[in-house]
Design a protein around this motif. Structure first.
Motif, PDB file in Angstrom:
ATOM      1  N   ALA A 141       0.834  -1.200   0.000  1.00 36.02           N
ATOM      2  CA  ALA A 141       0.000   0.000   0.000  1.00 36.02           C
ATOM      3  C   ALA A 141       0.864   1.243   0.000  1.00 36.02           C
ATOM      4  CB  ALA A 141      -0.908   0.012   1.230  1.00 36.02           C
ATOM      5  N   ARG A 142       0.428   2.249  -0.741  1.00 40.68           N
ATOM      6  CA  ARG A 142       1.063   3.569  -0.689  1.00 40.68           C
ATOM      7  C   ARG A 142       0.299   4.444   0.294  1.00 40.68           C
ATOM      8  NH1 ARG A 142       1.226   3.042  -6.528  1.00 40.68           N
ATOM      9  NH2 ARG A 142       3.373   2.952  -7.307  1.00 40.68           N
ATOM     10  N   VAL A 152       1.486  -2.899  10.023  1.00 45.00           N
ATOM     11  CA  VAL A 152       1.916  -2.093   8.878  1.00 45.00           C
ATOM     12  C   VAL A 152       3.425  -1.896   8.979  1.00 45.00           C
ATOM     13  CG1 VAL A 152       1.651   0.084   7.655  1.00 45.00           C
ATOM     14  CG2 VAL A 152      -0.327  -0.954   8.777  1.00 45.00           C
ATOM     15  N   LEU A 153       4.146  -2.392   7.981  1.00 47.08           N
ATOM     16  CA  LEU A 153       5.605  -2.329   7.980  1.00 47.08           C
ATOM     17  C   LEU A 153       6.063  -1.290   6.966  1.00 47.08           C
ATOM     18  CD1 LEU A 153       6.192  -6.184   7.873  1.00 47.08           C
ATOM     19  CD2 LEU A 153       6.079  -4.724   9.895  1.00 47.08           C
ATOM     20  N   PRO A 154       6.415  -0.058   7.401  1.00 48.92           N
ATOM     21  CA  PRO A 154       6.916   0.945   6.459  1.00 48.92           C
ATOM     22  C   PRO A 154       8.132   0.399   5.719  1.00 48.92           C
ATOM     23  CG  PRO A 154       6.465   1.919   8.602  1.00 48.92           C
ATOM     24  CD  PRO A 154       6.387   0.429   8.787  1.00 48.92           C
ATOM     25  N   THR A 155       8.124   0.512   4.394  1.00 45.77           N
ATOM     26  CA  THR A 155       9.113  -0.223   3.599  1.00 45.77           C
ATOM     27  C   THR A 155       9.876   0.641   2.622  1.00 45.77           C
ATOM     28  OG1 THR A 155       7.718  -2.199   3.771  1.00 45.77           O
ATOM     29  CG2 THR A 155       9.421  -2.231   2.082  1.00 45.77           C
ATOM     30  N   TRP A 156       9.201   1.524   1.885  1.00 43.45           N
ATOM     31  CA  TRP A 156       9.905   2.318   0.893  1.00 43.45           C
ATOM     32  C   TRP A 156       9.347   3.739   0.841  1.00 43.45           C
ATOM     33  CZ3 TRP A 156       5.889  -0.845  -0.672  1.00 43.45           C
ATOM     34  CH2 TRP A 156       4.931  -0.304  -1.539  1.00 43.45           C
ATOM     35  N   THR A 157      10.148   4.626   0.252  1.00 43.96           N
ATOM     36  CA  THR A 157       9.738   6.007  -0.002  1.00 43.96           C
ATOM     37  C   THR A 157       9.916   6.271  -1.480  1.00 43.96           C
ATOM     38  OG1 THR A 157      10.394   6.709   2.220  1.00 43.96           O
ATOM     39  CG2 THR A 157      10.121   8.428   0.555  1.00 43.96           C
ATOM     40  N   GLU A 192     -11.789   9.123  -4.679  1.00 41.47           N
ATOM     41  CA  GLU A 192     -12.474   7.831  -4.627  1.00 41.47           C
ATOM     42  C   GLU A 192     -11.680   6.744  -5.334  1.00 41.47           C
ATOM     43  OE1 GLU A 192     -14.312  10.173  -8.104  1.00 41.47           O
ATOM     44  OE2 GLU A 192     -13.592  10.547  -6.052  1.00 41.47           O
ATOM     45  N   HIS A 193     -10.726   7.144  -6.172  1.00 41.46           N
ATOM     46  CA  HIS A 193      -9.890   6.196  -6.903  1.00 41.46           C
ATOM     47  C   HIS A 193      -8.675   5.784  -6.088  1.00 41.46           C
ATOM     48  CE1 HIS A 193     -10.369   4.533 -10.825  1.00 41.46           C
ATOM     49  NE2 HIS A 193      -9.114   4.728 -11.167  1.00 41.46           N
ATOM     50  N   ASP A 194      -8.054   6.773  -5.406  1.00 45.41           N
ATOM     51  CA  ASP A 194      -6.845   6.516  -4.616  1.00 45.41           C
ATOM     52  C   ASP A 194      -6.755   7.584  -3.531  1.00 45.41           C
ATOM     53  OD1 ASP A 194      -4.273   6.144  -3.594  1.00 45.41           O
ATOM     54  OD2 ASP A 194      -3.459   5.508  -5.518  1.00 45.41           O
ATOM     55  N   ARG A 195      -7.387   7.308  -2.396  1.00 47.90           N
ATOM     56  CA  ARG A 195      -7.472   8.317  -1.334  1.00 47.90           C
ATOM     57  C   ARG A 195      -6.096   8.708  -0.821  1.00 47.90           C
ATOM     58  NH1 ARG A 195      -7.778   8.122   4.185  1.00 47.90           N
ATOM     59  NH2 ARG A 195      -7.979   5.843   4.231  1.00 47.90           N
ATOM     60  N   GLN A 196      -5.182   7.717  -0.644  1.00 47.23           N
ATOM     61  CA  GLN A 196      -3.865   8.015  -0.092  1.00 47.23           C
ATOM     62  C   GLN A 196      -3.071   8.952  -1.007  1.00 47.23           C
ATOM     63  OE1 GLN A 196      -5.387   5.077   0.299  1.00 47.23           O
ATOM     64  NE2 GLN A 196      -5.462   5.224   2.524  1.00 47.23           N
ATOM     65  N   SER A 265       4.150   0.709   2.191  1.00 48.01           N
ATOM     66  CA  SER A 265       4.204  -0.246   3.301  1.00 48.01           C
ATOM     67  C   SER A 265       3.776  -1.630   2.853  1.00 48.01           C
ATOM     68  CB  SER A 265       3.282   0.202   4.439  1.00 48.01           C
ATOM     69  OG  SER A 265       3.629   1.476   4.918  1.00 48.01           O
ATOM     70  N   VAL A 266       4.249  -2.616   3.591  1.00 50.92           N
ATOM     71  CA  VAL A 266       3.725  -3.973   3.501  1.00 50.92           C
ATOM     72  C   VAL A 266       2.754  -4.143   4.658  1.00 50.92           C
ATOM     73  CG1 VAL A 266       4.277  -6.428   3.593  1.00 50.92           C
ATOM     74  CG2 VAL A 266       5.834  -4.842   2.446  1.00 50.92           C
TER      75      VAL A 266
END
Length: 296
Positions: A141-142, A152-157, A192-196, A265-266
């Motif tokens: 997830a972004r 939730v494992l923060p993984t990349w930026t 509504e397509h990609d809230r984040q 995140s994973v």
């Protein structure tokens, strides 16, 4: 040709119903449909006739069914002879994560036992719901994600890039600010397509102090880059990985200054096979964290 696709096809052929086949396979129904469509494209024939009321085998599907059962049986004999028992890892994904995900899967394979991978492309809310129901083992997830029952494992930026038509006045710049683009029309990612993604872009624009003219919200990224490419007055903002994967020749993707990023995140259940897989192979997260490929 993957054994997974053959196994899905045989299950659908036996059930003659995609929903019941998905239940037998313990995966989300879209994953079954995606694999069957991919198998049909690879073979160049239609295997199933689908209608709202029924699913039935075509004549080609009947021939392939017999061969698929033989191939699966042979594969099981090979596994039994080797003493190997492959498991299935079901991963919920978002668009534009293909290259990053491939590196993670390669690292996971190198660190553990053989396994099959099922990728399911769903909106984030549906991704988390499938994870909660046990239809997925882990999800990518972004943006900021917080939900009870998950780790939730923060993984990349990942950098966010300004996307403009190659005919836009800023197309040749090495970097661009929101102020530089304020004269055009901003096509915000649809919430509504990609809230984040929408919230990340809205926050960055708000913090810049710029108040650009807003146009119609942008839909799916693939559609958005085509529309932006055809309109030299508009612009949008997308993650670098997503732009690189789309590879549209009609747009220019320009780094923002000051830089704007979005986290990735994973997401895994607090207990379950997805979490166990990550604990057994921490290289997965490290491979996901690798920088995105350079844009040309």
């Amino acid at each position: 040709m993957e054994l997974r696709a053959l196994r899905y096809f045989v299950t659908v052929a036996e059930e003659l119903h995609f929903g019941r086949a998905a239940e037998r396979l313990h995966i989300a129904q879209p994953a079954v449909s995606q694999q069957i469509a991919r198998l049909e494209r690879e073979l160049g024939v239609r295997l199933l006739d689908r209608s709202p009321r029924r699913v039935r085998l075509t004549s080609a599907g009947q021939r392939v069914l017999a061969a698929a059962r033989t191939a699966l049986s042979a594969a099981e004999e090979v596994r039994a002879a080797a003493g190997a028992h492959a498991v299935t890892l079901r991963i919920g994904i978002a668009p534009g994560l293909g290259a990053r995900l491939e590196r993670g899967i390669d690292a996971l394979r190198a660190a553990g036992e053989p396994f099959d991978v099922v990728l399911v492309d769903l909106p984030l809310t549906a991704r988390l719901s499938a994870l909660r129901r046990g239809e997925l083992d882990l999800a990518l997830a972004r943006g900021e994600v917080s939900a009870p029952g998950f780790t939730v494992l923060p993984t990349w930026t990942e950098p966010l890039l300004a996307v403009v038509s190659r005919r836009h006045v800023a197309a040749g710049l090495a970097a661009v600010s929101f102020e530089d683009l304020a004269g055009g029309v901003l096509r915000m990612p649809a919430r509504e397509h990609d809230r984040q993604l929408h919230d990340a872009v809205a926050s960055a624009v708000r913090e810049s102090g710029v108040r650009p003219r807003l146009g119609r919200p942008a839909g799916a990224a693939r559609d958005a880059v085509i529309e932006i490419g055809a309109d030299p007055e508009s612009w949008t903002v997308l993650p670098a990985d997503q732009v690189a994967e789309l590879g549209s020749r009609g747009i220019a993707a320009i780094p923002l200054t000051p830089a704007v990023t979005i986290s990735g995140s994973v997401v895994v259940p607090d207990a379950g096979p997805g979490h166990a897989a990550l604990c057994a192979a921490p290289a997965f997260a490290g491979a996901l964290a690798a920088p995105p490929p350079r844009l040309r």
